[in-house]
Each structure stands twice: as C-alpha cells, then as structure tokens.
Design an enzyme around this catalytic site. Structure first.
Site, mmCIF file in Angstrom:
data_model
loop_
_atom_site.group_PDB
_atom_site.id
_atom_site.type_symbol
_atom_site.label_atom_id
_atom_site.label_comp_id
_atom_site.label_asym_id
_atom_site.label_seq_id
_atom_site.Cartn_x
_atom_site.Cartn_y
_atom_site.Cartn_z
ATOM 1 N N MET A 20 4.526 19.645 42.665
ATOM 2 C CA MET A 20 4.519 18.758 41.507
ATOM 3 C C MET A 20 5.913 18.133 41.377
ATOM 4 S SD MET A 20 1.779 18.555 39.531
ATOM 5 C CE MET A 20 1.046 20.068 38.922
ATOM 6 N N SER A 62 2.660 10.418 44.471
ATOM 7 C CA SER A 62 1.929 9.220 44.045
ATOM 8 C C SER A 62 2.722 7.958 44.330
ATOM 9 C CB SER A 62 1.578 9.310 42.555
ATOM 10 O OG SER A 62 0.682 10.377 42.339
ATOM 11 N N GLU A 84 -4.336 13.230 44.716
ATOM 12 C CA GLU A 84 -4.717 14.563 44.222
ATOM 13 C C GLU A 84 -5.820 15.161 45.090
ATOM 14 O OE1 GLU A 84 -3.729 15.778 40.868
ATOM 15 O OE2 GLU A 84 -2.767 13.991 40.056
ATOM 16 N N CYS A 124 17.769 25.379 41.785
ATOM 17 C CA CYS A 124 18.871 26.115 42.418
ATOM 18 C C CYS A 124 19.423 25.376 43.634
ATOM 19 C CB CYS A 124 18.405 27.506 42.832
ATOM 20 S SG CYS A 124 17.347 27.498 44.290
ATOM 21 N N CYS A 133 11.687 26.985 44.279
ATOM 22 C CA CYS A 133 11.679 27.667 45.563
ATOM 23 C C CYS A 133 10.967 29.004 45.348
ATOM 24 C CB CYS A 133 13.101 27.885 46.083
ATOM 25 S SG CYS A 133 14.031 29.112 45.153
HETATM 26 ZN ZN LIG Z 1 15.253 28.071 43.461
#
Ligand SMILES: [Zn+2]
Length: 200
Positions: free
Chosen positions: A12, A17, A90, A149, A182
């Site tokens: 996401m 798109s 989608e 991160c 992640c």
């Molecule tokens: Zn991360």
C-alpha cells in the site's frame, strides 16, 4: 502471437495506481484502445482508477463472478474495439479463475495484460489473485516503497481505530487504515523478538 501477462506488485502506498495510469496513458497517447478492469468491491474509486497524485483513468468495475476473457472478447467482437492492452487495478481481489481468464486474453486474443496489486494482505499472506499471478505471470516486477525505518517495505499492516490488527477478514470495506512496513517493523507492531508471528 501470444502476449505477456505482467504482475506489478507493491505494498500500500507504492504508487501502483500512478504506474497504471501512466502506462495506460502511453497507449492512449498513441491512439491505441485499452480496457481497464477494477474489482467492483473497491468502492473508494467508483469507476475510475485514482492515483494519490490526482490523476485517474476510467475503469470497468467487475465482480468476482464475471468472466474477464468473455468481457474482453465481447468488446472486440460486438463493439468492434481494437483493444491493444488490458489493465487490471487491485488485481489481488480477482479470483484465481479470473487470473486464468486474463492469461487466456494474452494467449488467445494476443493482448498484453498488465496487472497491478498487492502481493500479500495485512496478515502477510498471499491474496488469491496474487498467488495465481506469481504462478503464471510472464513478467513479475516489484514496485518498491520504503518503510519508515528506511528499509524496503514488504508488509501492509491494517489499523482499526488506530490499533494494528493481524486477524479478521481479508476484505473489509470500512474505516480501517493501512500502512506499509519492512518485515521487522511489522513484527514489532504485534510481537516481541523471537515470537512466532502467527500460530499456524
Ligand atoms: Zn522498518
């Protein structure tokens, strides 16, 4: 000549798109006709594929019961359209049967099929349509996005009322929100180090 089935997947927020809208525009700019499918249950976007930067393309909403091969064939034979590419937004919400129908579009109607969607759901498990694409697509490409991160985001987390959840229905139409992480940061949302993420 049979054409290829492409699966471009990303979490996401990976601008899938936008990629679809841009690729579709390349066809239309050259005067080539296209068909864009989107799952009917995706009520956010009604009859358009919207990217977050505000560009959109008209799309044909289809339910999980519709035969995508028959739909494309009909546009060609009955409406005399010269369809040069089929796009699916989608695509993860399509059924495995519909993915095989899209492969028939490439193999028997000789039209390339470009599919965009999520690989896995908020439980880190493959969507049905995405699983089938990973099995049979000619070209598989990851559209990358970054975790907060700095590492590559590969998991999509669902938040309900601001709290992360990793169980429940795969498809919810409602007020939930999603964010991409992640694997390490995703785990930290739910479990402490060393725990199994899920009890299989
Ligand atoms: Zn991360």
């Amino acid at each position: 000549m049979p054409k290829k089935v492409y699966f471009k997947y990303g979490v996401m927020g990976s601008a899938k798109s936008l990629d679809l809208v841009r690729a579709e525009y390349n066809y239309r700019e050259r005067g080539m006709d296209t068909i864009v499918f989107m799952p009917e249950m995706d009520t956010r976007t009604s009859k358009k594929v919207w990217s977050r930067v505000g560009v959109s393309v008209n799309a044909l909403p289809v339910s999980s019961r519709e035969n995508l091969f028959v739909l494309v064939k009909k546009e060609i034979e009955e409406n005399k359209r010269h369809v040069k590419a089929v796009f699916v937004d989608e695509v993860n919400f399509m059924t495995a049967v519909q993915i095989d129908q899209l492969a028939d579009v490439a193999d028997y109607l000789n039209i390339p099929v470009l599919c965009y969607g999520l690989r896995t759901d908020f439980r880190t498990q493959l969507f049905e349509g995405s699983r089938r694409l990973l099995e049979i697509a000619d070209e598989i490409e990851e559209i990358k996005a970054m975790c907060e991160c700095g590492r590559k985001a590969i998991c999509t987390a669902r938040f309900v009322d601001g709290k992360p959840v990793n169980s429940g229905e795969q498809i919810v139409i409602g007020v939930e929100q999603y964010n991409s992480y992640c694997r390490s940061c995703y785990k930290k949302l739910f479990k402490s180090q060393g725990d199994l993420l899920f009890d299989f």
